[in-house]
Design a protein around this motif. Structure first.
Motif, PDB file in Angstrom:
ATOM      1  N   GLU A  61       2.265   6.907  -6.801  1.00  0.00           N
ATOM      2  CA  GLU A  61       1.305   7.887  -7.321  1.00  0.00           C
ATOM      3  C   GLU A  61       1.757   9.322  -7.048  1.00  0.00           C
ATOM      4  O   GLU A  61       1.711  10.186  -7.919  1.00  0.00           O
ATOM      5  N   ARG A  62       2.199   9.546  -5.818  1.00  0.00           N
ATOM      6  CA  ARG A  62       2.618  10.902  -5.461  1.00  0.00           C
ATOM      7  C   ARG A  62       3.811  11.333  -6.319  1.00  0.00           C
ATOM      8  O   ARG A  62       3.909  12.491  -6.722  1.00  0.00           O
ATOM      9  N   LEU A  63       4.688  10.394  -6.600  1.00  0.00           N
ATOM     10  CA  LEU A  63       5.839  10.730  -7.437  1.00  0.00           C
ATOM     11  C   LEU A  63       5.398  11.128  -8.843  1.00  0.00           C
ATOM     12  O   LEU A  63       5.901  12.101  -9.409  1.00  0.00           O
ATOM     13  N   LEU A  64       4.449  10.372  -9.379  1.00  0.00           N
ATOM     14  CA  LEU A  64       3.978  10.691 -10.725  1.00  0.00           C
ATOM     15  C   LEU A  64       3.389  12.091 -10.765  1.00  0.00           C
ATOM     16  O   LEU A  64       3.655  12.869 -11.682  1.00  0.00           O
ATOM     17  N   LYS A  65       2.598  12.407  -9.750  1.00  0.00           N
ATOM     18  CA  LYS A  65       1.953  13.725  -9.707  1.00  0.00           C
ATOM     19  C   LYS A  65       3.023  14.815  -9.610  1.00  0.00           C
ATOM     20  O   LYS A  65       3.004  15.796 -10.370  1.00  0.00           O
ATOM     21  N   ALA A  66       3.937  14.627  -8.694  1.00  0.00           N
ATOM     22  CA  ALA A  66       5.007  15.620  -8.514  1.00  0.00           C
ATOM     23  C   ALA A  66       5.833  15.764  -9.783  1.00  0.00           C
ATOM     24  O   ALA A  66       6.215  16.866 -10.175  1.00  0.00           O
ATOM     25  N   ALA A  67       6.077  14.650 -10.445  1.00  0.00           N
ATOM     26  CA  ALA A  67       6.894  14.683 -11.656  1.00  0.00           C
ATOM     27  C   ALA A  67       6.199  15.480 -12.752  1.00  0.00           C
ATOM     28  O   ALA A  67       6.813  16.318 -13.414  1.00  0.00           O
ATOM     29  N   ALA A 117       0.816  -1.225   0.000  1.00  0.00           N
ATOM     30  CA  ALA A 117       0.000   0.000   0.000  1.00  0.00           C
ATOM     31  C   ALA A 117       0.845   1.269   0.000  1.00  0.00           C
ATOM     32  O   ALA A 117       0.611   2.197  -0.775  1.00  0.00           O
ATOM     33  N   ASP A 118       1.861   1.315   0.856  1.00  0.00           N
ATOM     34  CA  ASP A 118       2.664   2.541   0.909  1.00  0.00           C
ATOM     35  C   ASP A 118       3.470   2.738  -0.378  1.00  0.00           C
ATOM     36  O   ASP A 118       3.657   3.871  -0.837  1.00  0.00           O
TER      37      ASP A 118
END
Lengths: 191, 191
Positions: free
Chosen positions: B16-22, B9-10
């Motif tokens: 996901e957070r990395l993709l968004k930030a990227a 899960a983590d």
DNA sequence: TCGTGAACCGGGGCCCTCTCCGTATCCTGT
DNA sequence: ACAGGATACGGAGAGGGCCCCGGTTCACGA
């Protein structure tokens, strides 16, 4: 205009050595070559490099200005030897090959035709644009080139085509084919 | 094929957070955005970023795969709405605009059509090449596209034209004009 | 609840760019 | 020939990026 004050002897010597080292390094590692490394090759401190060439762009330009002038000269030779339309195509081919074979020249010519309003007036850019203007004008008067394209459009497109050819073959062997796709267009030839 | 083992899960969350930030960072600073910065934005350690995406290329691809798929989908829509020749031109225009507007996509598509023999098989590349193949084939059968060009040639040339258009205007407003110079060719229209 | 191992964190090594200023070198006028 | 000012040099160091590794945390299954 070139150099109001003559350079001091050691300055001139270092300047030359830097140019030589830069040409080697760019040829070897591409335009991203390490500047510190270039300074080391030349046997000078990095501060000296940055004093002579404040930016990577400036160094690239100084290193390749001869080649650029030679290419611009070829434009006139070709203009004398061939009909305008053929001369233009031949020159574009040579330009394209040059861009691909001499690593680092691509970035240089690219920035020479960039419309960022700033620093667009580089020595290299001026030479190339002048050469292109002569050939483009002649071809348009002859009627073998669309009247609605500017010299700078042609240069930008050739830069783009060189990029495309580079993607196909790092050695630039397919250059000619891509250049002709640009000049002839993607539509079938209408007889 | 996608993911043999479900992610923890983590791990999924961080991914996901990395993709968004990227996506944000690439949009802001272009494809050269700092990877450490992306990790920071996402609130993860840099090691985590490198574990999920071993190379900058991998991150770019993951960040833009949706957009690429959408563009490939547009190819089929246009193919249904327009005659083949027009559909191809329209798609090339959209592709070109996409390449310029979405910073970072240029490098991605560029590497997708590079002939370096290695790692040429990317998900993005596969989608785009498939879409191009369909449109190119249809246009050739219709007779509105030269028979001697391959889909990958067209993609490379569009990449090049996007480069050219970018040199003219960072916002890509002159795109259409440059695409038409490619499709029509530099010669005058023969009536 | 708890053991286990997958996943995380972030410091550190290495390289690059670019600046600053004490020092070395050159040039000029006498 | 040489003194003294002008000029250029050098290289350390600040800042930042890439990427790996070793100790630590935490999600998952029993």
């Amino acid at each position: 205009m070139t150099q109001v004050k003559p350079m001091r002897a050691d300055a001139r010597r270092n300047y030359e050595r830097l140019l030589k080292a830069a040409a080697e390094a760019f040829a070897e590692h591409g335009e991203g070559a390490s500047l510190d490394d270039i300074a080391k090759r030349a046997g000078v401190g990095s501060g000296t490099l940055y004093r002579h060439f404040p930016t990577r762009q400036a160094l690239l330009e100084a290193a390749y200005v001869d080649r650029i002038k030679a290419l611009s000269g070829r434009a006139d030779e070709l203009g004398r030897e061939l009909p305008p339309g053929e001369a233009l195509v031949a020159w574009l081919n040579e330009l394209c090959v040059g861009i691909i074979q001499v690593r680092g020249m691509k970035a240089l010519l690219g920035s020479a035709v960039t419309d960022d309003g700033v620093a667009a007036v580089t020595a290299c850019g001026t030479h190339v644009r002048a050469a292109a203007t002569r050939l483009v004008g002649a071809a348009q008067r002859e009627g073998t080139l669309r009247a609605d394209v500017e010299p700078i459009d042609v240069l930008r497109l050739v830069h783009g085509v060189a990029t495309a050819a580079e993607l196909a073959n790092a050695d630039g062997s397919g250059t000619r084919r891509y250049v002709s796709l640009l000049t002839e267009g993607l539509r079938p030839v209408r007889s």
